[in-house]
Design a protein around this motif. Sequence first.
Motif, PDB file in Angstrom:
ATOM      1  N   ASN A   1       0.835  -1.198   0.000  1.00 32.45           N
ATOM      2  CA  ASN A   1       0.000   0.000   0.000  1.00 32.45           C
ATOM      3  C   ASN A   1       0.871   1.249   0.000  1.00 32.45           C
ATOM      4  O   ASN A   1       1.722   1.404   0.880  1.00 32.45           O
ATOM      5  CB  ASN A   1      -0.909   0.023   1.232  1.00 32.45           C
ATOM      6  CG  ASN A   1      -1.866  -1.154   1.261  1.00 32.45           C
ATOM      7  OD1 ASN A   1      -2.342  -1.599   0.222  1.00 32.45           O
ATOM      8  ND2 ASN A   1      -2.142  -1.668   2.454  1.00 32.45           N
TER       9      ASN A   1
ATOM     10  N   ILE B   1       1.270   4.685   0.956  1.00 35.06           N
ATOM     11  CA  ILE B   1       0.608   5.539   1.954  1.00 35.06           C
ATOM     12  C   ILE B   1       1.148   6.955   1.776  1.00 35.06           C
ATOM     13  O   ILE B   1       0.980   7.542   0.721  1.00 35.06           O
ATOM     14  CB  ILE B   1       0.801   4.947   3.362  1.00 35.06           C
ATOM     15  CG1 ILE B   1       0.253   3.496   3.348  1.00 35.06           C
ATOM     16  CG2 ILE B   1       0.083   5.759   4.406  1.00 35.06           C
ATOM     17  CD1 ILE B   1       0.426   2.733   4.625  1.00 35.06           C
TER      18      ILE B   1
ATOM     19  N   LEU C   1      -2.803   3.478   6.572  1.00 30.30           N
ATOM     20  CA  LEU C   1      -1.753   2.913   7.414  1.00 30.30           C
ATOM     21  C   LEU C   1      -2.354   1.933   8.415  1.00 30.30           C
ATOM     22  O   LEU C   1      -1.819   0.836   8.636  1.00 30.30           O
ATOM     23  CB  LEU C   1      -0.991   4.028   8.127  1.00 30.30           C
ATOM     24  CG  LEU C   1       0.268   3.595   8.892  1.00 30.30           C
ATOM     25  CD1 LEU C   1       1.324   4.694   8.838  1.00 30.30           C
ATOM     26  CD2 LEU C   1      -0.043   3.261  10.351  1.00 30.30           C
TER      27      LEU C   1
ATOM     28  N   THR D   1      -3.276  -1.305   6.728  1.00 28.81           N
ATOM     29  CA  THR D   1      -2.109  -2.136   6.444  1.00 28.81           C
ATOM     30  C   THR D   1      -1.819  -3.065   7.608  1.00 28.81           C
ATOM     31  O   THR D   1      -1.553  -4.255   7.427  1.00 28.81           O
ATOM     32  CB  THR D   1      -0.892  -1.248   6.135  1.00 28.81           C
ATOM     33  OG1 THR D   1      -1.174  -0.454   4.969  1.00 28.81           O
ATOM     34  CG2 THR D   1       0.355  -2.067   5.899  1.00 28.81           C
TER      35      THR D   1
ATOM     36  N   GLY E   1       3.281  -1.352   3.902  1.00 24.80           N
ATOM     37  CA  GLY E   1       3.053   0.004   3.421  1.00 24.80           C
ATOM     38  C   GLY E   1       4.380   0.659   3.075  1.00 24.80           C
ATOM     39  O   GLY E   1       5.419   0.338   3.653  1.00 24.80           O
TER      40      GLY E   1
ATOM     41  N   ALA F   1       5.603   4.675   2.697  1.00 25.93           N
ATOM     42  CA  ALA F   1       5.131   6.037   2.947  1.00 25.93           C
ATOM     43  C   ALA F   1       6.139   7.051   2.423  1.00 25.93           C
ATOM     44  O   ALA F   1       7.109   7.383   3.105  1.00 25.93           O
ATOM     45  CB  ALA F   1       4.896   6.249   4.443  1.00 25.93           C
TER      46      ALA F   1
ATOM     47  N   THR G   1       5.035  -0.267   7.891  1.00 25.80           N
ATOM     48  CA  THR G   1       5.065   0.767   6.863  1.00 25.80           C
ATOM     49  C   THR G   1       6.457   1.367   6.824  1.00 25.80           C
ATOM     50  O   THR G   1       6.965   1.854   7.840  1.00 25.80           O
ATOM     51  CB  THR G   1       4.015   1.858   7.131  1.00 25.80           C
ATOM     52  OG1 THR G   1       2.710   1.297   6.939  1.00 25.80           O
ATOM     53  CG2 THR G   1       4.188   3.026   6.176  1.00 25.80           C
TER      54      THR G   1
END
Length: 277
Positions: free
Chosen positions: A156, A158, A181, A184, A200, A202, A268
């Motif tokens: 993902n 983010i 987040l 996730t 994740g 970011a 993440t």
Amino acid sequence: MSFPFADVSTRSLTDLLSLAGRRAVVTGAAQGLGKAIAARLAEAGADLLLIDLNEDAARAAAAELADRYGVRVASTHADVTDAASVAAAADLAVAELGGIDVWVNNAGIFPNAPVTMMPDEMWDATFAVNARGVFLGSREAARRMSADGSGGVIVNIISTAGVQVAFPGMAAYVGSKHAALGMTKSLAVDLAPLGIRVLGVAPSFVPTEGNLAAARAGAEAAAAAGIEMPPLDVMSTSMIGRMGTPDDIARVVLFAASDLSMIMTGSTLLADAGETV
């Protein structure tokens, strides 16, 4: 309960990084960050399905990547906020590529406006793409990854907005990225027994076409309301002395998608040049 994640300690670094024989889907893949991610996955050997609202641009990107890396690259139009559209894209990936091993929820929007001026439609659209889109993509990917027991990886995209607020006018964006987040983490718990890792990535602000247009639009809206916003160049400061590029982020996604990160799920990775330290 069995958790089918192999110990890859004896495999070579080259083998761990390779995605040869794997099938990857990237949303929002026609340009910018999504296209850069797709390029690195293709370079690592993955066959790809590129998803985007702009079907013509996705088709052009697919042809370019297939020619450059010699892998199979298909493309399709899909709306990540629409369940039927996402399911159809996932079915196409199975039909065209033979299955799904990696799914990257990259599609996102970056609107910003002072909260007193933010229309309901902006809030709803932001959560529809940035949060609902992550849920729908992850659900459809997981259903197909688990159908034959092969498992896979969901990544993902983010934002540092998932952990902080960089400047005013970001209520919808920050809220949606905090949601992504949190999802996730929760998806990782739900999907680990199926052999599916969820990570994740970011990024801090990366000057892609879409991000620059959204940042300018937000600054103009703030100025019209008499609210001072930071200039775009405030986002160029970082511990590495430059802004990130799409490929900076794509390389982190490749790590997350590959077996190099086999021990990781629910985390993440902050690809932020130290912005959030």
